[in-house]
Design an enzyme around this catalytic site. Structure first.
Site, PDB file in Angstrom:
ATOM      1  N   CYS A  44      25.678  38.120  -5.725  1.00 43.12           N
ATOM      2  CA  CYS A  44      26.387  38.613  -6.916  1.00 43.12           C
ATOM      3  C   CYS A  44      26.873  40.049  -6.740  1.00 43.12           C
ATOM      4  CB  CYS A  44      25.477  38.532  -8.135  1.00 43.12           C
ATOM      5  SG  CYS A  44      24.983  36.855  -8.584  1.00 43.12           S
ATOM      6  N   GLY A 241      35.991  28.048  -7.234  1.00 37.04           N
ATOM      7  CA  GLY A 241      34.802  27.258  -7.516  1.00 37.04           C
ATOM      8  C   GLY A 241      33.868  27.120  -6.335  1.00 37.04           C
ATOM      9  N   ILE A 275       9.805  16.339  -1.532  1.00 32.89           N
ATOM     10  CA  ILE A 275      11.018  17.121  -1.273  1.00 32.89           C
ATOM     11  C   ILE A 275      11.550  17.652  -2.601  1.00 32.89           C
ATOM     12  CG2 ILE A 275      13.396  17.072  -0.451  1.00 32.89           C
ATOM     13  CD1 ILE A 275      12.564  15.196   1.727  1.00 32.89           C
TER      14      ILE A 275
END
Length: 453
Positions: A44, A241, A275
């Site tokens: 970020c 995106g 998992i």
């Protein structure tokens, strides 16, 4: 025998898994396999290094190699996972020294996401970028130091932050917006206000279009083709995106949901025994109405990772509900949202009641107050708060955090209207902007009830 925990990926989610597992099991053998050479860093923060607000890419390290060593977590950089064998509980990976096998008792696949780059003519030209890693950031920063013009494709978080960074670097920047700015976070009226704000600070905007091709000369970018016309540019940044990385998961039969993420239960476990996953590749459930959702926020990835790590260490935990509380800052303006937008609510069968007000952060008689624009959305039947958006130069993070808690606790608009918020002239008005907005919405509900009567 010590428990063997393997984590694939060392982003926010993967690191949170590893250190949460270590906190809950001091003797476990924990290995993190990461294909890139970096320790855990803040993705970020990349646009703010490009901008110059943060001085270097090294500064944005969150967990250093030394911290991994201190926590006795074995971070293996340059490791590409070739395959997973669930029946044998083995991971086969390759690093600089060759192919290796690693046994596990529990495994977390936290590979995150990768930029969706459109397959258009010219995408391979020198000067076309996407931003996901430090290496990407270094290339964009180097280009920004010489480019006179840039085009940013997409008005997501990253697209808008990159546009600001380039403008602050002195690059003449155009952003191409297919629908509207921050469409998944705020309503159309807020998008319009944000667009005016960006334009006022030097950002050129091409609306309702996308880049059809990239034109070049001698292998380098010279323009972006938008609506059949060339927009001159020395660099083009694709911010259209994120695609979840689930190739390993699909190979071993992990169930993939309608969002493209791995389906998990409340413990962040997939359908394949032992998992787990977390973060950008995990399909969780939205806190309102419980529909499948991928957040793509670092806050959610971190919390999911903590929960997965606890369960992998043998401590039962359930992931909290999330409402996609988000915040960003563009040219001094803070923009935040939480819960439903109007579009998302309508998509799921709810036409919300709403009110939008502007109120100062301080009393009118005390100097320095800043206007806050706030919009509240409520369920038309229950009158519960289901969404909030706010813009202003200050107090927006606190406002959104408060309203996130209100949504989580299913508070009615009347509860927010009369909530016991603090007050002192130099700090806050006697009525918080959120309360003022809630009072307006309360009056709207009262008028609706009178009409029915």
């Amino acid at each position: 025998m010590p428990r063997k925990i393997v984590v694939v990926g060392n982003g926010s989610a993967g690191a949170s898994v590893a250190f949460s597992a270590r906190k809950n099991d001091r003797t476990a053998e924990i290995t993190v396999l990461e294909r890139f050479p970096y320790p855990t860093y803040s993705k970020c923060a990349l646009p703010f290094v490009i901008e110059g607000a943060i001085d270097s890419f090294q500064t944005i390290t969150v967990f250093s190699h030394e911290f991994y060593r201190q926590q006795k977590v074995n971070l293996v950089n340059g490791a590409t996972v070739m395959r997973v064998i669930p029946d044998e509980k083995k991971v086969i990976y390759k690093d600089a020294s060759g192919e290796k096998t690693l046994a596990y008792d529990s495994l977390a696949l936290t590979l995150g996401g990768w930029p969706r780059v459109p397959k258009i003519p010219g995408i391979e030209l020198d000067g076309v970028f996407a931003l996901r890693t430090i290496a990407d950031g270094e290339k964009i920063l180097a280009a920004a130091k010489t480019a006179k013009k840039a085009v940013v494709n997409g008005a997501s978080f990253i697209g808008l932050e990159v546009a600001e960074a380039l403008i602050r670097r002195g690059v003449d920047t155009t952003i191409v917006v297919r629908s509207r700015m921050l469409r998944t976070m705020i309503d159309a009226d807020f998008s319009e206000e944000l667009q005016r704000h960006m334009i006022a600070h030097g950002c050129k905007v091409i609306q309702d279009k996308t880049i059809e091709a990239v034109a070049g000369a001698n292998g380098k970018v010279k323009a972006a083709v938008v609506g059949g016309e060339e927009v001159p540019a020395g660099m083009v940044v694709m911010c259209t995106g994120v695609a979840t990385i689930t190739n390993l998961a699909k190979e071993i039969g992990v169930a993939i949901g309608p969002t493209g993420g791995m389906i998990v239960d409340g413990t962040m476990k997939t359908n394949v025994p032992d998992i787990y996953t977390a973060g950008d590749c995990a399909e969780d459930r939205f806190g309102l109405m419980d529909f499948p959702f991928i957040s793509l926020l670092g806050t959610v990835a971190t919390r999911q990772g903590v929960v997965a790590g606890m369960n992998m260490a043998g401590v039962h935990a359930e992931a909290p509900k999330f409402y996609n509380a988000a915040i960003m800052k563009l040219f001094g303006m803070q923009i935040g949202g939480v819960g439903f937008t109007t579009d998302l609510a309508v998509e799921h069968g709810v036409k919300p009641e709403f009110v939008k007000v502007t109120h100062s952060t301080l009393p009118h008689y005390y100097p320095g107050g800043k206007p806050v624009v706030i919009k509240l959305l409520a369920h038309p039947e229950t009158q519960e708060l289901i969404g909030a958006q706010a813009m202003g130069e200050e107090t927006i993070p606190e406002t959104i955090n408060t309203l996130s808690l209100a949504i989580h606790n299913r508070m009615k608009i009347s509860d927010v209207a009369m909530a016991d918020f603090c007050y002192a002239p130099p700090c806050a008005d006697i009525w918080a902007p959120a309360s003022v907005a809630a009072q307006g919405l309360e009056r709207k509900f009262a008028a609706k009830a009178r009409r029915k009567a």
